[in-house]
Design an enzyme around this catalytic site. Structure first.
Site, PDB file in Angstrom:
ATOM      1  N   GLN A  45      -4.264 -16.281  -0.932  1.00 14.50           N
ATOM      2  CA  GLN A  45      -3.953 -15.929   0.456  1.00 14.50           C
ATOM      3  C   GLN A  45      -5.016 -14.991   1.023  1.00 14.50           C
ATOM      4  O   GLN A  45      -5.086 -13.832   0.641  1.00 14.50           O
ATOM      5  CB  GLN A  45      -2.579 -15.227   0.466  1.00 14.50           C
ATOM      6  CG  GLN A  45      -2.128 -14.729   1.811  1.00 14.50           C
ATOM      7  CD  GLN A  45      -0.750 -14.080   1.719  1.00 14.50           C
ATOM      8  OE1 GLN A  45      -0.401 -13.514   0.680  1.00 14.50           O
ATOM      9  NE2 GLN A  45       0.023 -14.148   2.775  1.00 14.50           N
ATOM     10  N   GLY A  46      -5.812 -15.497   1.963  1.00 19.23           N
ATOM     11  CA  GLY A  46      -6.883 -14.687   2.551  1.00 19.23           C
ATOM     12  C   GLY A  46      -6.497 -14.116   3.905  1.00 19.23           C
ATOM     13  O   GLY A  46      -6.964 -14.587   4.937  1.00 19.23           O
ATOM     14  N   TYR A  47      -5.672 -13.093   3.872  1.00 15.74           N
ATOM     15  CA  TYR A  47      -5.260 -12.406   5.109  1.00 15.74           C
ATOM     16  C   TYR A  47      -5.966 -11.051   5.218  1.00 15.74           C
ATOM     17  O   TYR A  47      -6.767 -10.815   6.099  1.00 15.74           O
ATOM     18  CB  TYR A  47      -3.742 -12.138   5.109  1.00 15.74           C
ATOM     19  CG  TYR A  47      -2.828 -13.261   5.534  1.00 15.74           C
ATOM     20  CD1 TYR A  47      -3.233 -14.592   5.540  1.00 15.74           C
ATOM     21  CD2 TYR A  47      -1.518 -12.980   5.929  1.00 15.74           C
ATOM     22  CE1 TYR A  47      -2.357 -15.601   5.915  1.00 15.74           C
ATOM     23  CE2 TYR A  47      -0.642 -13.981   6.315  1.00 15.74           C
ATOM     24  CZ  TYR A  47      -1.064 -15.292   6.300  1.00 15.74           C
ATOM     25  OH  TYR A  47      -0.192 -16.272   6.677  1.00 15.74           O
ATOM     26  N   SER A  48      -5.617 -10.128   4.291  1.00 15.81           N
ATOM     27  CA  SER A  48      -6.057  -8.729   4.387  1.00 15.81           C
ATOM     28  C   SER A  48      -7.571  -8.589   4.340  1.00 15.81           C
ATOM     29  O   SER A  48      -8.253  -9.299   3.596  1.00 15.81           O
ATOM     30  CB  SER A  48      -5.468  -7.905   3.233  1.00 15.81           C
ATOM     31  OG  SER A  48      -4.073  -8.035   3.197  1.00 15.81           O
ATOM     32  N   SER A  82      -4.663 -11.748  -4.175  1.00 18.23           N
ATOM     33  CA  SER A  82      -4.030 -11.941  -5.483  1.00 18.23           C
ATOM     34  C   SER A  82      -4.472 -13.261  -6.101  1.00 18.23           C
ATOM     35  O   SER A  82      -4.492 -14.297  -5.429  1.00 18.23           O
ATOM     36  CB  SER A  82      -2.504 -11.967  -5.346  1.00 18.23           C
ATOM     37  OG  SER A  82      -2.031 -10.787  -4.766  1.00 18.23           O
ATOM     38  N   GLU A 164       7.326 -15.437   3.063  1.00 18.52           N
ATOM     39  CA  GLU A 164       6.863 -14.545   1.991  1.00 18.52           C
ATOM     40  C   GLU A 164       7.796 -13.345   1.836  1.00 18.52           C
ATOM     41  O   GLU A 164       8.115 -12.941   0.728  1.00 18.52           O
ATOM     42  CB  GLU A 164       5.437 -14.072   2.300  1.00 18.52           C
ATOM     43  CG  GLU A 164       4.890 -13.117   1.258  1.00 18.52           C
ATOM     44  CD  GLU A 164       3.415 -12.806   1.435  1.00 18.52           C
ATOM     45  OE1 GLU A 164       2.794 -13.333   2.373  1.00 18.52           O
ATOM     46  OE2 GLU A 164       2.891 -12.020   0.618  1.00 18.52           O
TER      47      GLU A 164
HETATM   48  C1  FAD Z   1       1.353  -6.795  -4.765  1.00 16.11           C
HETATM   49  C2  FAD Z   1       0.493  -7.061  -3.561  1.00 16.11           C
HETATM   50  C3  FAD Z   1      -0.144  -8.287  -3.415  1.00 16.11           C
HETATM   51  C4  FAD Z   1      -0.940  -8.537  -2.296  1.00 16.11           C
HETATM   52  N1  FAD Z   1      -1.556  -9.750  -2.229  1.00 16.11           N
HETATM   53  C5  FAD Z   1      -2.284 -10.039  -1.130  1.00 16.11           C
HETATM   54  C6  FAD Z   1      -2.895 -11.321  -1.012  1.00 16.11           C
HETATM   55  O1  FAD Z   1      -2.815 -12.174  -1.917  1.00 16.11           O
HETATM   56  N2  FAD Z   1      -3.592 -11.588   0.093  1.00 16.11           N
HETATM   57  C7  FAD Z   1      -3.725 -10.691   1.110  1.00 16.11           C
HETATM   58  O2  FAD Z   1      -4.339 -11.032   2.113  1.00 16.11           O
HETATM   59  N3  FAD Z   1      -3.189  -9.442   1.028  1.00 16.11           N
HETATM   60  C8  FAD Z   1      -2.459  -9.099  -0.072  1.00 16.11           C
HETATM   61  N4  FAD Z   1      -1.900  -7.836  -0.187  1.00 16.11           N
HETATM   62  C9  FAD Z   1      -2.193  -6.829   0.849  1.00 16.11           C
HETATM   63  C10 FAD Z   1      -0.978  -6.443   1.699  1.00 16.11           C
HETATM   64  O3  FAD Z   1      -0.283  -7.549   2.143  1.00 16.11           O
HETATM   65  C11 FAD Z   1      -1.348  -5.514   2.870  1.00 16.11           C
HETATM   66  O4  FAD Z   1      -2.273  -6.078   3.735  1.00 16.11           O
HETATM   67  C12 FAD Z   1      -1.946  -4.275   2.410  1.00 16.11           C
HETATM   68  O5  FAD Z   1      -1.292  -3.803   1.278  1.00 16.11           O
HETATM   69  C13 FAD Z   1      -1.838  -3.198   3.519  1.00 16.11           C
HETATM   70  O6  FAD Z   1      -3.101  -2.891   3.936  1.00 16.11           O
HETATM   71  P1  FAD Z   1      -3.934  -1.609   3.449  1.00 16.11           P
HETATM   72  O7  FAD Z   1      -3.882  -1.554   1.960  1.00 16.11           O
HETATM   73  O8  FAD Z   1      -5.231  -1.709   4.151  1.00 16.11           O
HETATM   74  O9  FAD Z   1      -3.114  -0.362   3.967  1.00 16.11           O
HETATM   75  P2  FAD Z   1      -3.131   0.255   5.422  1.00 16.11           P
HETATM   76  O10 FAD Z   1      -2.801  -0.787   6.424  1.00 16.11           O
HETATM   77  O11 FAD Z   1      -4.415   0.993   5.610  1.00 16.11           O
HETATM   78  O12 FAD Z   1      -1.941   1.278   5.306  1.00 16.11           O
HETATM   79  C14 FAD Z   1      -2.088   2.493   4.577  1.00 16.11           C
HETATM   80  C15 FAD Z   1      -0.914   3.388   4.890  1.00 16.11           C
HETATM   81  O13 FAD Z   1      -0.838   3.676   6.305  1.00 16.11           O
HETATM   82  C16 FAD Z   1       0.450   3.333   6.806  1.00 16.11           C
HETATM   83  N5  FAD Z   1       0.315   2.799   8.171  1.00 16.11           N
HETATM   84  C17 FAD Z   1      -0.456   1.765   8.553  1.00 16.11           C
HETATM   85  N6  FAD Z   1      -0.362   1.559   9.885  1.00 16.11           N
HETATM   86  C18 FAD Z   1       0.492   2.511  10.350  1.00 16.11           C
HETATM   87  C19 FAD Z   1       0.984   2.828  11.653  1.00 16.11           C
HETATM   88  N7  FAD Z   1       0.622   2.152  12.733  1.00 16.11           N
HETATM   89  N8  FAD Z   1       1.850   3.856  11.759  1.00 16.11           N
HETATM   90  C20 FAD Z   1       2.225   4.555  10.664  1.00 16.11           C
HETATM   91  N9  FAD Z   1       1.781   4.315   9.424  1.00 16.11           N
HETATM   92  C21 FAD Z   1       0.927   3.301   9.257  1.00 16.11           C
HETATM   93  C22 FAD Z   1       0.989   2.294   5.859  1.00 16.11           C
HETATM   94  O14 FAD Z   1       2.407   2.269   5.874  1.00 16.11           O
HETATM   95  C23 FAD Z   1       0.449   2.776   4.526  1.00 16.11           C
HETATM   96  O15 FAD Z   1       1.250   3.780   3.977  1.00 16.11           O
HETATM   97  C24 FAD Z   1      -1.110  -7.538  -1.294  1.00 16.11           C
HETATM   98  C25 FAD Z   1      -0.484  -6.310  -1.445  1.00 16.11           C
HETATM   99  C26 FAD Z   1       0.295  -6.054  -2.548  1.00 16.11           C
HETATM  100  C27 FAD Z   1       0.942  -4.710  -2.674  1.00 16.11           C
END
Ligand code: FAD
Length: 254
Positions: A45-48, A82, A164
């Site tokens: 999954q290429g989202y983040s 992932s 999801e």
């Molecule tokens: C087990 C797991 C598997 C994953 N697998 C994939 C995958 O296969 N493909 C994929 O694309 N992504 C995947 N992800 C990524 C996930 O879906 C999220 O995109 C990512 O975890 C959140 O982005 P970030 O880490 O940049 O955190 P950020 O968005 O930078 O957030 C960091 C912190 O800031 C807080 N925050 C953010 N915005 C706000 C706001 N406006 N107001 C208040 N607080 C805020 C958040 O709650 C968090 O505590 C996975 C994540 C996990 C945990």
């Protein structure tokens, strides 16, 4: 005590397949669904992206139409992908309209991961020593097609996320129930269950898990309520963190 491990094909089976059934063409369903069902095609999954996590609409990966092939050329970086190292294919959310902002001008694209020189996967080593997550770099990678049409990527991406966060997590509750059972057993064994505060917290975890199950059953038959899966995600995420904290307290210094 042990729950079966998560299925390697989870992303294809539970996320992509229902999305193709809803938004894909008959041709796309015929081509992509059988290999997923047979366990032959693993998807990621290429989202983040580094600048687009919670704020997914901040996506900067671009895709330009390739008039010779009818596909797209993709350039940009994804993160937290992932199982990307093992995946055969990837669905990618990318900006196809160069002047667009936020939720507009995005497309949901499908691409083959086997493109040496155009796709590089770099594993991210976790504290556990394993590397489930990866960074994925696209440098002129070829995407074959869109799902749901060019520019409709946000709608398709959200349709996928509803599954999801919702239906695809149902089996997880069986694992949660088992983990809760282990924490209760540990509390009884260590004597922590004598503490009325710990007992109340254990009962609360049990009641909340039961609520999650009823919420899930209630939403199984409904469609078009984007809020319900988000509520489910909010419930289970917090619940599982609190169970972990409780487990640490029950086990104590040991
Ligand atoms: C087990 C797991 C598997 C994953 N697998 C994939 C995958 O296969 N493909 C994929 O694309 N992504 C995947 N992800 C990524 C996930 O879906 C999220 O995109 C990512 O975890 C959140 O982005 P970030 O880490 O940049 O955190 P950020 O968005 O930078 O957030 C960091 C912190 O800031 C807080 N925050 C953010 N915005 C706000 C706001 N406006 N107001 C208040 N607080 C805020 C958040 O709650 C968090 O505590 C996975 C994540 C996990 C945990």
């Amino acid at each position: 005590h042990s729950t079966a491990p998560a299925r390697m094909g989870h992303i294809g089976e539970n996320l992509l397949a229902p999305t193709l059934i809803t938004y894909g063409t008959e041709e796309q369903k015929r081509r992509h669904l059988p290999p997923v069902a047979r366990g032959e095609a693993l998807w990621c999954q290429g989202y983040s992206e580094p600048g687009a996590g919670s704020d997914l609409a901040g996506i900067r990966t671009t895709a330009t139409p390739d008039t010779t092939t009818g596909g797209y050329t993709v350039t940009g970086q994804k993160i937290w992908t992932s199982l990307a190292l093992d995946a055969d294919f990837c669905f990618v959310l990318a900006r196809t309209d160069p002047g667009s902002i936020r939720h507009h001008g995005l497309s949901f694209l499908l691409l083959d991961m086997d493109q040496p020189g155009r796709i590089e996967v770099r594993p991210i080593r976790q504290l556990t020593g394993t590397s489930e997550f990866n960074e994925v770099f696209f440098d002129g990678a070829r995407a074959t097609e869109t799902v749901g049409g060019e520019g409709n990527g946000w709608q398709v991406a959200m349709g996928l996320l509803a599954r999801e966060r919702g239906v695809s997590t149902l089996a997880q509750q069986i694992g949660f129930a088992e983990e809760l059972g282990l924490v209760v057993a540990a509390a009884v064994a260590s004597g922590a269950a004598e503490d009325p505060v710990i007992r109340a917290r254990l009962v609360r975890q049990w009641a909340e898990l039961d609520t999650m199950r009823r919420h899930a059953l209630r939403t199984l038959g409904t469609t078009g309520d984007p809020g319900a899966p988000s509520v489910a995600k909010l419930l289970w995420g917090g619940w599982h963190q609190r169970l972990g904290e409780l487990a640490v307290e029950v086990a104590g210094e040991a």
